[in-house]
Scaffold this motif. Sequence first.
Motif, short mmCIF file in Angstrom:
data_model
loop_
_atom_site.label_atom_id
_atom_site.label_comp_id
_atom_site.label_asym_id
_atom_site.label_seq_id
_atom_site.Cartn_x
_atom_site.Cartn_y
_atom_site.Cartn_z
N VAL A 76 9.38 2.04 -10.86
CA VAL A 76 9.97 1.07 -9.93
C VAL A 76 8.97 0.67 -8.85
O VAL A 76 8.79 -0.51 -8.56
CB VAL A 76 11.24 1.66 -9.27
N LEU A 77 8.32 1.65 -8.24
CA LEU A 77 7.45 1.38 -7.10
C LEU A 77 6.14 0.70 -7.49
O LEU A 77 5.59 -0.06 -6.70
CB LEU A 77 7.18 2.68 -6.34
N GLY A 78 5.65 0.96 -8.69
CA GLY A 78 4.41 0.32 -9.14
C GLY A 78 4.53 -1.20 -9.19
O GLY A 78 3.72 -1.92 -8.59
N PRO A 79 5.54 -1.73 -9.91
CA PRO A 79 5.69 -3.19 -9.93
C PRO A 79 5.99 -3.79 -8.55
O PRO A 79 5.53 -4.89 -8.25
CB PRO A 79 6.87 -3.41 -10.88
N CYS A 80 6.74 -3.07 -7.72
CA CYS A 80 7.01 -3.56 -6.36
C CYS A 80 5.72 -3.69 -5.57
O CYS A 80 5.51 -4.67 -4.86
CB CYS A 80 7.97 -2.63 -5.64
N ALA A 81 4.83 -2.71 -5.70
CA ALA A 81 3.55 -2.76 -5.01
C ALA A 81 2.71 -3.93 -5.51
O ALA A 81 2.05 -4.61 -4.71
CB ALA A 81 2.80 -1.44 -5.20
N LEU A 82 2.73 -4.17 -6.81
CA LEU A 82 1.98 -5.29 -7.37
C LEU A 82 2.49 -6.63 -6.83
O LEU A 82 1.70 -7.48 -6.43
CB LEU A 82 2.08 -5.29 -8.91
N VAL A 83 3.79 -6.80 -6.81
CA VAL A 83 4.38 -8.06 -6.35
C VAL A 83 4.13 -8.28 -4.86
O VAL A 83 3.70 -9.37 -4.45
CB VAL A 83 5.89 -8.09 -6.67
N LEU A 84 4.37 -7.26 -4.05
CA LEU A 84 4.17 -7.42 -2.61
C LEU A 84 2.70 -7.66 -2.26
O LEU A 84 2.39 -8.46 -1.37
CB LEU A 84 4.69 -6.19 -1.87
N GLY A 85 1.79 -6.97 -2.93
CA GLY A 85 0.37 -7.18 -2.68
C GLY A 85 -0.07 -8.59 -3.04
O GLY A 85 -0.82 -9.23 -2.30
N THR A 86 0.42 -9.08 -4.17
CA THR A 86 0.08 -10.44 -4.59
C THR A 86 0.65 -11.48 -3.62
O THR A 86 -0.03 -12.44 -3.25
CB THR A 86 0.60 -10.70 -6.01
N LEU A 87 1.90 -11.29 -3.21
CA LEU A 87 2.51 -12.21 -2.24
C LEU A 87 1.77 -12.20 -0.91
O LEU A 87 1.56 -13.25 -0.29
CB LEU A 87 3.97 -11.85 -2.02
N ALA A 88 1.36 -11.03 -0.47
CA ALA A 88 0.63 -10.93 0.80
C ALA A 88 -0.69 -11.70 0.71
O ALA A 88 -1.07 -12.39 1.66
CB ALA A 88 0.38 -9.47 1.15
N PHE A 102 0.83 -1.21 0.00
CA PHE A 102 0.00 0.00 0.00
C PHE A 102 0.86 1.26 0.00
O PHE A 102 0.64 2.19 -0.78
CB PHE A 102 -0.93 -0.03 1.22
N ILE A 103 1.88 1.29 0.85
CA ILE A 103 2.73 2.48 0.95
C ILE A 103 3.51 2.70 -0.35
O ILE A 103 3.59 3.83 -0.85
CB ILE A 103 3.68 2.36 2.16
N LEU A 104 4.07 1.64 -0.91
CA LEU A 104 4.82 1.79 -2.15
C LEU A 104 3.92 2.21 -3.31
O LEU A 104 4.31 3.01 -4.15
CB LEU A 104 5.54 0.49 -2.49
N GLY A 105 2.71 1.66 -3.35
CA GLY A 105 1.77 2.07 -4.39
C GLY A 105 1.38 3.53 -4.26
O GLY A 105 1.27 4.26 -5.25
N LEU A 106 1.21 3.98 -3.03
CA LEU A 106 0.86 5.38 -2.78
C LEU A 106 2.01 6.31 -3.15
O LEU A 106 1.81 7.33 -3.81
CB LEU A 106 0.47 5.55 -1.31
N LEU A 107 3.21 5.96 -2.74
CA LEU A 107 4.38 6.77 -3.09
C LEU A 107 4.65 6.75 -4.59
O LEU A 107 5.11 7.74 -5.16
CB LEU A 107 5.62 6.26 -2.35
N GLY A 108 4.34 5.63 -5.23
CA GLY A 108 4.58 5.51 -6.66
C GLY A 108 3.73 6.44 -7.51
O GLY A 108 4.08 6.73 -8.65
N THR A 109 2.62 6.90 -6.97
CA THR A 109 1.82 7.86 -7.73
C THR A 109 2.51 9.22 -7.81
O THR A 109 2.18 10.03 -8.67
CB THR A 109 0.41 8.05 -7.11
N LEU A 110 3.48 9.46 -6.91
CA LEU A 110 4.18 10.74 -6.88
C LEU A 110 5.57 10.67 -7.50
O LEU A 110 5.96 11.55 -8.25
CB LEU A 110 4.30 11.23 -5.43
N VAL A 111 6.33 9.64 -7.17
CA VAL A 111 7.72 9.52 -7.64
C VAL A 111 8.04 8.07 -7.99
O VAL A 111 7.46 7.14 -7.44
CB VAL A 111 8.73 10.00 -6.58
N LEU A 112 8.95 7.90 -8.91
CA LEU A 112 9.49 6.58 -9.27
C LEU A 112 8.43 5.52 -9.55
O LEU A 112 8.57 4.37 -9.13
CB LEU A 112 10.45 6.09 -8.19
N ASN A 113 7.38 5.90 -10.27
CA ASN A 113 6.31 4.93 -10.51
C ASN A 113 6.76 3.76 -11.37
O ASN A 113 6.16 2.70 -11.31
CB ASN A 113 5.06 5.60 -11.08
#
Length: 94
Positions: free
Chosen positions: A42-54, A29-40
């Motif tokens: 990098v942070l977008g795929p990280c948010a997708l992977v972590l959310g799916t793993l969770a 959630f935090i990486l997805g939220l930050l990704g809307t502002l900076v480094l989307n």
Amino acid sequence: MSTATNTHGTAEPARPARSHADGMAVASFILGLLGTLVLNIVLGPCALVLGTLALTRGTNRRGRALLGIALGAADLLLLAALTAADGTLSWHIG
């Protein structure tokens, strides 16, 4: 491998702690939220992977994992839209 004693007094392998999956959901959630502002990119795929793993590891914070996945996808869509409009991978306001 660690073991735990069940209610019948026999040893069985310890289950992985759900706290790791809960942490992944919050991080998604935090990486997805930050990704809307900076480094989307990098942070977008990280948010997708972590959310799916969770979700696959059975998190108790299912809503945060789903929000992280949605925000990660939105990060990538935002990147695609801004790249199509500007023609570069970097974007700025103004």
